[in-house]
Motif scaffolding. Structure first.
Motif, short mmCIF file in Angstrom:
data_model
loop_
_atom_site.label_atom_id
_atom_site.label_comp_id
_atom_site.label_asym_id
_atom_site.label_seq_id
_atom_site.Cartn_x
_atom_site.Cartn_y
_atom_site.Cartn_z
N TYR A 126 41.83 31.74 47.92
CA TYR A 126 42.85 30.70 46.46
C TYR A 126 44.43 30.70 46.71
N GLN A 127 44.97 32.34 46.59
CA GLN A 127 46.58 33.10 46.30
C GLN A 127 47.02 32.58 48.09
N GLN A 128 46.14 32.78 49.28
CA GLN A 128 46.78 31.54 50.15
C GLN A 128 47.17 30.23 50.22
N GLN A 129 46.02 29.35 49.69
CA GLN A 129 46.42 27.94 49.72
C GLN A 129 47.60 27.23 48.58
N ALA A 130 47.95 28.34 47.76
CA ALA A 130 48.72 28.63 46.99
C ALA A 130 50.24 27.74 47.34
N ALA A 131 51.02 26.92 45.83
CA ALA A 131 52.28 27.13 46.87
C ALA A 131 52.80 28.62 45.44
N PRO A 132 53.85 28.67 45.67
CA PRO A 132 54.34 30.64 45.13
C PRO A 132 54.16 30.28 43.32
N GLU A 133 54.40 29.02 42.84
CA GLU A 133 54.28 28.29 41.44
C GLU A 133 53.27 28.48 40.48
N GLU A 134 52.21 28.31 41.27
CA GLU A 134 50.21 28.46 41.36
C GLU A 134 50.06 28.87 41.83
N LYS A 135 50.49 30.34 42.07
CA LYS A 135 49.06 31.13 41.75
C LYS A 135 48.92 31.37 41.12
N LEU A 136 47.64 32.75 40.75
CA LEU A 136 47.39 33.96 39.98
C LEU A 136 48.44 34.87 39.93
N LYS A 137 48.35 35.64 38.77
CA LYS A 137 49.44 36.88 38.70
C LYS A 137 49.03 37.68 38.03
N GLY A 138 47.30 37.64 37.74
CA GLY A 138 46.99 39.15 37.90
C GLY A 138 45.11 38.61 37.31
N ILE A 139 44.28 39.31 37.19
CA ILE A 139 42.41 39.29 37.22
C ILE A 139 42.28 39.91 36.12
N HIS A 140 41.50 39.44 35.49
CA HIS A 140 40.65 40.56 34.48
C HIS A 140 39.28 40.10 34.78
N VAL A 141 38.62 40.90 33.73
CA VAL A 141 36.91 41.25 34.08
C VAL A 141 36.61 42.05 32.86
N ASP A 142 35.21 41.35 32.30
CA ASP A 142 34.48 41.27 31.25
C ASP A 142 33.05 41.87 31.41
N ILE A 143 32.42 42.96 31.72
CA ILE A 143 31.74 42.70 31.89
C ILE A 143 30.52 43.34 31.29
N GLU A 144 30.77 44.47 30.40
CA GLU A 144 29.81 44.64 29.57
C GLU A 144 28.21 44.60 30.00
N PRO A 145 27.53 46.06 30.46
CA PRO A 145 26.85 46.88 30.72
C PRO A 145 26.09 46.87 29.75
N TYR A 146 26.24 47.61 28.74
CA TYR A 146 25.70 48.21 27.04
C TYR A 146 24.93 46.93 26.67
N LEU A 147 24.67 45.60 26.70
CA LEU A 147 24.37 44.86 26.94
C LEU A 147 22.53 44.67 27.10
N LEU A 148 22.29 45.53 28.64
CA LEU A 148 21.26 45.41 29.18
C LEU A 148 20.93 46.41 28.81
N PRO A 149 19.39 46.31 29.46
CA PRO A 149 18.11 47.24 28.81
C PRO A 149 18.68 49.05 29.26
N ILE A 150 19.13 48.41 30.30
CA ILE A 150 19.23 49.74 31.05
C ILE A 150 19.99 50.74 30.43
N TRP A 151 20.91 50.17 30.18
CA TRP A 151 22.27 50.97 28.86
C TRP A 151 21.08 52.55 28.46
N LYS A 152 20.16 52.07 27.98
CA LYS A 152 19.24 52.43 26.80
C LYS A 152 18.05 53.29 27.32
N THR A 153 17.89 53.35 28.70
CA THR A 153 16.72 53.66 29.47
C THR A 153 17.76 54.57 30.36
#
Length: 304
Positions: A126-153
């Motif tokens: 996306y960044q390669q194709q976007a004009a300067p004013e159309e570019k993303l300015k950052g990245i944000h992740v929301d992962i939350e692995p404590y919702l998986l059963p393996i968090w307890k096991t």
């Protein structure tokens, strides 16, 4: 917070009706708080990505009216690239940054690395194709692995894989020259990195440019109190900590969200939280979850 990948058509129609009612109501501007200067100190999540195809002006006008400077926009491959370019360009003209958002509990697993890589590749393309004013300015992740059963096991294996995936994201975001941030629960300071005395919260804070705590409570003081350990950890690393607030109904209890209190109380508590946070050098600002829930909360108050 709960990741919404692709809302059903009926749900999308309901959201659209609420947005149009909110922004189309002549009383809206008078009833809401005055427009605030745009600031990176306020952020919000937009999970309903398809809305940028039909309601971008309404979404952005509301965002600006609340003084928000960063929108975390979930990336959906079902939304056309032209809509991303148009939305981000409009946001840029209003002084609002758009950061790419995605994540799921299984993103912590080694087996899910291809999902992370695909997300980062989408951003790169996306960044390669976007004009300067159309570019993303950052990245944000929301992962939350404590919702998986393996968090307890098998906590050690899960956290080790989570750390490896985070490090991979850090490397790729550096290659893209984009800041990387993450949503984290406020209680990770109660957990340790495997084979270490370092808190898991401290390790995560050290990797990201900033973190947003899901410090969901319905008073400024309670929100501030949940973040004290992370404020201290962030200060020691010169990192910024954002405090999160919830506007949507919660099955965890009314004390989690401002849904019952309404937008006026929310505004009062946000102002107080900014005052409290201002005493901490690591305080980055406030993140409101989420944009549609926030707009609906204002509309709910105006209809009473």
């Amino acid at each position: 917070m709960k990741t919404i990948s692709y809302p059903r058509k009926s749900a999308m129609l309901l959201v659209l009706v609420l947005i149009l009612a909110l922004l189309g109501n002549p009383a809206t501007k008078a009833a809401s708080i005055e427009d605030k200067p745009v600031s990176k100190a306020r952020t919000t999540w937009l999970w309903h990505t398809a809305l940028i195809q039909s309601s971008s002006s309404e979404l952005l006008n509301f965002t600006k009216s609340q003084g928000v400077g960063i929108i975390y926009l979930q990336i959906s491959t079902k939304v056309d690239l032209a809509s991303y370019r148009s939305f981000i360009r409009q946001a840029s003209e209003m002084g609002i940054e758009v950061h790419a958002l995605n994540g799921a509990p299984d993103w912590a697993l080694a087996a899910s690395r291809p999902k992370l890589d695909a997300f980062m590749k989408w951003i790169n393309d996306y960044q390669q194709q976007a004009a300067p004013e159309e570019k993303l300015k950052g990245i944000h992740v929301d992962i939350e692995p404590y919702l998986l059963p393996i968090w307890k096991t098998d906590y050690d294996t899960l956290v080790t894989e989570w750390q490896d995936n985070v490090d991979a994201l850090v490397r790729q975001s550096a290659d893209l020259e984009l800041p990387l941030s993450a949503a984290l629960p406020f209680w990770l300071d109660n957990y340790k990195v495997p084979d270490s005395e370092q808190t898991l919260s401290s390790w995560m804070i050290s990797r990201f440019e900033s973190v947003t705590l899901m410090s969901y409570r319905d008073s400024a003081q309670a929100i501030y109190d949940t973040a004290k350990t992370e404020f201290a950890e962030g200060e020691s690393m010169n990192k910024k900590i954002y405090t999160g607030v919830e506007t949507k109904p919660s099955n965890e209890g009314n004390f989690i969200t401002f849904y019952e209190e309404g937008s006026q109380v929310l505004n009062e508590q946000l102002a107080l939280l900014e005052q409290l946070g201002g005493t901490q050098t690591s305080f980055g600002g406030i993140a409101v979850h989420d944009l549609v829930g926030w707009m609906n909360l204002v509309q709910q108050d105006q209809s009473m």
